[in-house]
Design a protein around this motif. Structure first.
Motif, short mmCIF file in Angstrom:
data_model
loop_
_atom_site.label_atom_id
_atom_site.label_comp_id
_atom_site.label_asym_id
_atom_site.label_seq_id
_atom_site.Cartn_x
_atom_site.Cartn_y
_atom_site.Cartn_z
N HIS A 30 0.84 -1.20 0.00
CA HIS A 30 0.00 0.00 0.00
C HIS A 30 0.88 1.25 0.00
O HIS A 30 1.93 1.27 0.63
N PHE A 33 -3.46 6.63 2.23
CA PHE A 33 -4.21 6.43 3.46
C PHE A 33 -3.94 7.51 4.49
O PHE A 33 -4.31 7.38 5.66
N CYS A 48 -4.44 0.71 11.07
CA CYS A 48 -4.82 2.14 11.10
C CYS A 48 -4.35 2.91 9.87
O CYS A 48 -4.85 3.99 9.59
N SER A 79 -9.07 6.28 9.41
CA SER A 79 -10.18 5.48 9.95
C SER A 79 -10.52 5.82 11.40
O SER A 79 -11.58 5.41 11.87
N VAL A 109 -2.74 0.39 15.49
CA VAL A 109 -1.97 -0.84 15.29
C VAL A 109 -1.78 -1.01 13.79
O VAL A 109 -2.75 -0.91 13.03
N ASP A 110 -0.56 -1.24 13.37
CA ASP A 110 -0.34 -1.53 11.95
C ASP A 110 0.96 -2.32 11.81
O ASP A 110 1.92 -2.11 12.57
N SER A 111 0.98 -3.21 10.83
CA SER A 111 2.19 -3.99 10.59
C SER A 111 3.19 -3.19 9.77
O SER A 111 4.34 -3.60 9.62
N ASN A 112 2.77 -2.05 9.25
CA ASN A 112 3.61 -1.24 8.36
C ASN A 112 4.10 0.02 9.10
O ASN A 112 3.30 0.90 9.45
N MET A 122 3.23 3.49 7.67
CA MET A 122 1.84 3.89 7.95
C MET A 122 1.73 4.43 9.37
O MET A 122 1.12 5.48 9.61
N ARG A 127 1.43 -7.34 13.61
CA ARG A 127 0.22 -7.91 13.01
C ARG A 127 -0.82 -8.19 14.08
O ARG A 127 -0.50 -8.65 15.17
N TRP A 128 -2.06 -7.89 13.75
CA TRP A 128 -3.19 -8.27 14.58
C TRP A 128 -3.64 -9.65 14.13
O TRP A 128 -3.67 -9.88 12.91
N HIS A 155 -11.16 -1.46 6.22
CA HIS A 155 -10.47 -1.93 5.02
C HIS A 155 -9.27 -2.84 5.33
O HIS A 155 -8.20 -2.67 4.76
N VAL A 156 -9.49 -3.76 6.23
CA VAL A 156 -8.44 -4.72 6.59
C VAL A 156 -8.92 -6.16 6.41
O VAL A 156 -8.12 -7.03 6.08
N ASN A 211 -7.56 -8.56 3.99
CA ASN A 211 -6.14 -8.94 4.13
C ASN A 211 -5.97 -10.11 5.08
O ASN A 211 -4.84 -10.50 5.35
N PHE A 227 -8.82 -13.15 14.53
CA PHE A 227 -8.73 -11.70 14.33
C PHE A 227 -9.95 -11.02 14.97
O PHE A 227 -9.82 -10.07 15.74
C1 LIG Z 1 -6.16 -0.71 3.08
S1 LIG Z 1 -5.21 -0.08 4.41
C2 LIG Z 1 -6.46 0.75 5.37
C3 LIG Z 1 -5.90 1.80 6.29
C4 LIG Z 1 -6.93 2.56 7.15
N1 LIG Z 1 -7.63 1.66 8.05
C5 LIG Z 1 -7.92 3.29 6.28
O1 LIG Z 1 -9.07 2.87 6.18
O2 LIG Z 1 -7.55 4.32 5.67
C6 LIG Z 1 -4.91 -1.55 5.36
C7 LIG Z 1 -3.89 -1.35 6.47
O3 LIG Z 1 -3.95 -2.48 7.34
C8 LIG Z 1 -2.65 -2.91 7.64
N2 LIG Z 1 -2.80 -4.35 7.97
C9 LIG Z 1 -3.24 -5.34 7.17
N3 LIG Z 1 -3.33 -6.50 7.84
C10 LIG Z 1 -2.93 -6.23 9.11
C11 LIG Z 1 -2.81 -7.01 10.31
N4 LIG Z 1 -3.14 -8.31 10.35
N5 LIG Z 1 -2.36 -6.40 11.42
C12 LIG Z 1 -2.03 -5.08 11.43
N6 LIG Z 1 -2.13 -4.29 10.34
C13 LIG Z 1 -2.59 -4.86 9.20
C14 LIG Z 1 -1.83 -2.57 6.41
O4 LIG Z 1 -0.46 -2.42 6.74
C15 LIG Z 1 -2.47 -1.25 5.98
O5 LIG Z 1 -1.84 -0.14 6.58
#
Ligand SMILES: C[S@@+](CC[C@H](N)C(=O)[O-])C[C@H]1O[C@@H](n2cnc3c(N)ncnc32)[C@H](O)[C@@H]1O
Length: 265
Positions: free
Chosen positions: A22, A27, A59, A64, A78-81, A84, A105-106, A130-131, A134, A141
């Protein structure tokens, strides 16, 4: 069903950047972020009138959850990136909201904290936008989202997989038929199987960021999503002009009670 979205290795290898990555700019909070959007009202309805706390899982740059300030006084991302999370922290700082970042990661970060004897702090409301698409293993989760929320969980997802927007382009550039599922109904089925009866609310999709609407950014995004190289940019730009990606026009909100509300607010 999510596994069926895997892109063949030989095609991934032809791209310049990983197709699933991403762009943090997309975002980030910007002037298109509408704090009055009904998505946020659905979370505010759950929050106490003052001093509420929010955990935003996945996040991104904070689009969001940060619009919930000032109703939410403390927001944890919380985010794995890491990139971000840095955006999230910078936006939270400039808003003046109390914030904390958790990288990982969550639900792993929640489980690890529990195992270490330092469980994550409970919050009033958990948001997760929007997670879901993924997350191949949605049950743990969702269980972890529910456990950390005292009052409720608000998740947002498109009806179809977000990469569905590029299905026609995949057919055109690679002659590959992309999957049609899973859909948001499958996520609802997972919740039902866990004994959760969420409210299901369809809403128009909130505004996308200025960055996402920029034609040059769209070409870069298409190039990444489709594993193409920059020497195809002109061809890609022409394709996008005639066949713009079929981006989602509505989102599905799933809202359910928190797991710890018996302890009182
Ligand atoms: C599509 S973006 C959405 C970001 C934000 N929530 C928004 O709506 O603007 C998805 C985000 O979720 C994070 N992500 C995806 N799977 C995850 C997980 N299992 N744990 C933590 N972060 C996760 C990604 O790194 C990314 O920043």
């Amino acid at each position: 069903m999510l596994a069926s979205w895997a892109i063949p290795d030989e095609i991934v290898a032809r791209g310049e950047v990983p197709p699933w990555s991403h762009d943090p700019d997309t975002f980030a909070m910007d002037d298109t972020t509408d704090a009055g959007d009904p998505v946020f009202e659905l979370a505010r309805e759950l929050l106490p009138l003052e001093g509420g706390t929010v955990l935003d899982v996945g996040c991104g740059g904070g689009r969001s959850s940060l619009p919930l300030y000032p109703r939410a006084r403390r927001i944890i991302g919380v985010d794995s990136n890491r990139a971000m999370l840095d955006r999230f922290a910078a936006s939270a700082e400039s808003l003046g909201v109390e914030h904390r970042e958790i990288e990982g990661r969550w639900p792993d970060v929640a489980v690890e904290a529990e195992m270490a004897g330092t469980p994550l702090e409970r919050v009033d409301v958990v948001v997760c936008h929007h997670v879901f698409f993924n997350v191949p293993d949605l049950e743990p989760f969702v269980v972890a989202l529910t456990a950390v929320a005292r009052l409720g969980v608000v998740t947002v997802l498109p009806r179809r997989h977000p990469m569905s927007a590029w299905n026609a382009a995949w057919k055109h550039f690679w002659n590959i038929d992309r999957p049609l599922g899973p859909t948001s109904d499958d996520a609802v089925a997972v919740l039902h199987a866990l004994g959760i009866e969420p409210e299901v609310i369809e809403l128009p999709r909130p505004a996308v960021s200025r960055h996402a609407e920029d034609p040059a950014a769209l070409v870069r995004s298409a190039r990444r999503r489709l594993c193409l190289t920059s020497d195809r940019d002109d061809e890609l730009a022409e394709w996008l002009r005639v066949d713009p990606p079929d981006f989602m026009r509505e989102v599905v909100v799933l809202r359910w009670p928190g797991g710890l509300d018996h302890e009182g607010p």
